[in-house]
Enzyme design. Sequence first.
Site, mmCIF file in Angstrom:
data_model
loop_
_atom_site.group_PDB
_atom_site.id
_atom_site.type_symbol
_atom_site.label_atom_id
_atom_site.label_comp_id
_atom_site.label_asym_id
_atom_site.label_seq_id
_atom_site.Cartn_x
_atom_site.Cartn_y
_atom_site.Cartn_z
ATOM 1 N N SER A 15 2.636 57.537 -22.999
ATOM 2 C CA SER A 15 3.029 57.743 -24.397
ATOM 3 C C SER A 15 3.122 56.411 -25.130
ATOM 4 C CB SER A 15 4.393 58.432 -24.452
ATOM 5 O OG SER A 15 5.382 57.544 -23.965
ATOM 6 N N MET A 16 3.391 56.481 -26.414
ATOM 7 C CA MET A 16 3.686 55.262 -27.158
ATOM 8 C C MET A 16 4.991 54.664 -26.625
ATOM 9 S SD MET A 16 2.668 55.941 -31.130
ATOM 10 C CE MET A 16 3.182 54.326 -31.688
ATOM 11 N N PHE A 17 5.107 53.365 -26.696
ATOM 12 C CA PHE A 17 6.288 52.596 -26.249
ATOM 13 C C PHE A 17 6.469 52.611 -24.732
ATOM 14 C CE2 PHE A 17 7.352 54.429 -30.438
ATOM 15 C CZ PHE A 17 7.489 53.264 -31.182
ATOM 16 N N SER A 18 5.470 53.080 -23.980
ATOM 17 C CA SER A 18 5.645 53.192 -22.530
ATOM 18 C C SER A 18 5.263 51.914 -21.792
ATOM 19 C CB SER A 18 4.821 54.371 -21.994
ATOM 20 O OG SER A 18 3.430 54.113 -22.152
ATOM 21 N N LYS A 20 2.127 50.271 -22.070
ATOM 22 C CA LYS A 20 0.702 50.177 -21.732
ATOM 23 C C LYS A 20 0.163 48.794 -22.071
ATOM 24 C CE LYS A 20 -0.517 53.548 -24.436
ATOM 25 N NZ LYS A 20 0.812 53.830 -25.003
ATOM 26 N N GLU A 88 -5.939 50.428 -26.693
ATOM 27 C CA GLU A 88 -6.025 51.543 -27.661
ATOM 28 C C GLU A 88 -7.323 52.331 -27.468
ATOM 29 O OE1 GLU A 88 -3.438 52.234 -29.326
ATOM 30 O OE2 GLU A 88 -2.418 50.435 -30.046
ATOM 31 N N CYS A 144 13.134 58.165 -23.298
ATOM 32 C CA CYS A 144 13.340 59.174 -24.341
ATOM 33 C C CYS A 144 14.475 58.728 -25.251
ATOM 34 C CB CYS A 144 13.666 60.521 -23.704
ATOM 35 S SG CYS A 144 14.087 61.790 -24.927
ATOM 36 N N CYS A 147 17.555 61.410 -25.069
ATOM 37 C CA CYS A 147 18.451 61.645 -23.919
ATOM 38 C C CYS A 147 18.422 60.542 -22.870
ATOM 39 C CB CYS A 147 18.100 62.982 -23.261
ATOM 40 S SG CYS A 147 16.585 62.917 -22.289
#
Length: 204
Positions: A15-18, A20, A88, A144, A147
């Site tokens: 995902s974004m912000f993971s 990569k 990207e 996340c 949570c």
Amino acid sequence: MTPPGTGSLEVICGSMFSGKSEELIRRLTRAQIARRRIQVFKPKIDNRFSEVEVVSHGGLRLLAVAVASSAEVLERTDARTEVVGLDEVQFFDAGIVDVASRLADLGKRVIAAGLDQDYLGRPFEPMPALMAAAEEITKTRAICVRCGAPASRTQRLVASKERVVVGAAGLYEARCRRCFEPGVASIEGSLGFPEGGDETPPNS
Ligand code: ADP
Ligand code: ZN
């Protein structure tokens, strides 16, 4: 790790912000320390930061060449280059799969980073085909923001049915499987999607 000259394709996705871009920069920096000749490309569509750098959300950066097409990656790759970085990748045309395979066949180590899913959680082409062609796949996860669990989804926070809305903070956030609300813009003041609204076809 694959010995130099053998050629391989590594995919980093999530995902974004993971992380990569961070992971891509880490691998490329280590290749440079090993005195490998590297080249880094990203598609021109992403003008969030600099056209000539890969930049992570945490602030790491590495010089890159912005290209208009996958064909340009092939054209611009120097015969002496040993490691090719692609960031990207979800914004490249479908030809990037052949280009990456071709470069790996030529003996180069290709490291490609991109989103595995779009904002609805659908496979984000051409990543699935690239993953199928890869020797190695790394899935990175963010945190996340709802949570605190590991996050695998990219939540869009603005109401738009365009598949590509370029931006990061304020437009998207990382969510886990449980907290992810596909297609729902859930920040105050946003409109969400009308019930039964039809989908924009992929890459339109
Ligand atoms: P990606 O390329 O996958 O979008 P980056 O490598 O650009 O990710 O950024 C990862 C960095 O983003 C993390 O090291 C951290 O500093 C920052 N970050 C911001 N929000 C989050 C989040 N929700 N989860 C994890 N990292 C985050
Ligand atoms: Zn969650």
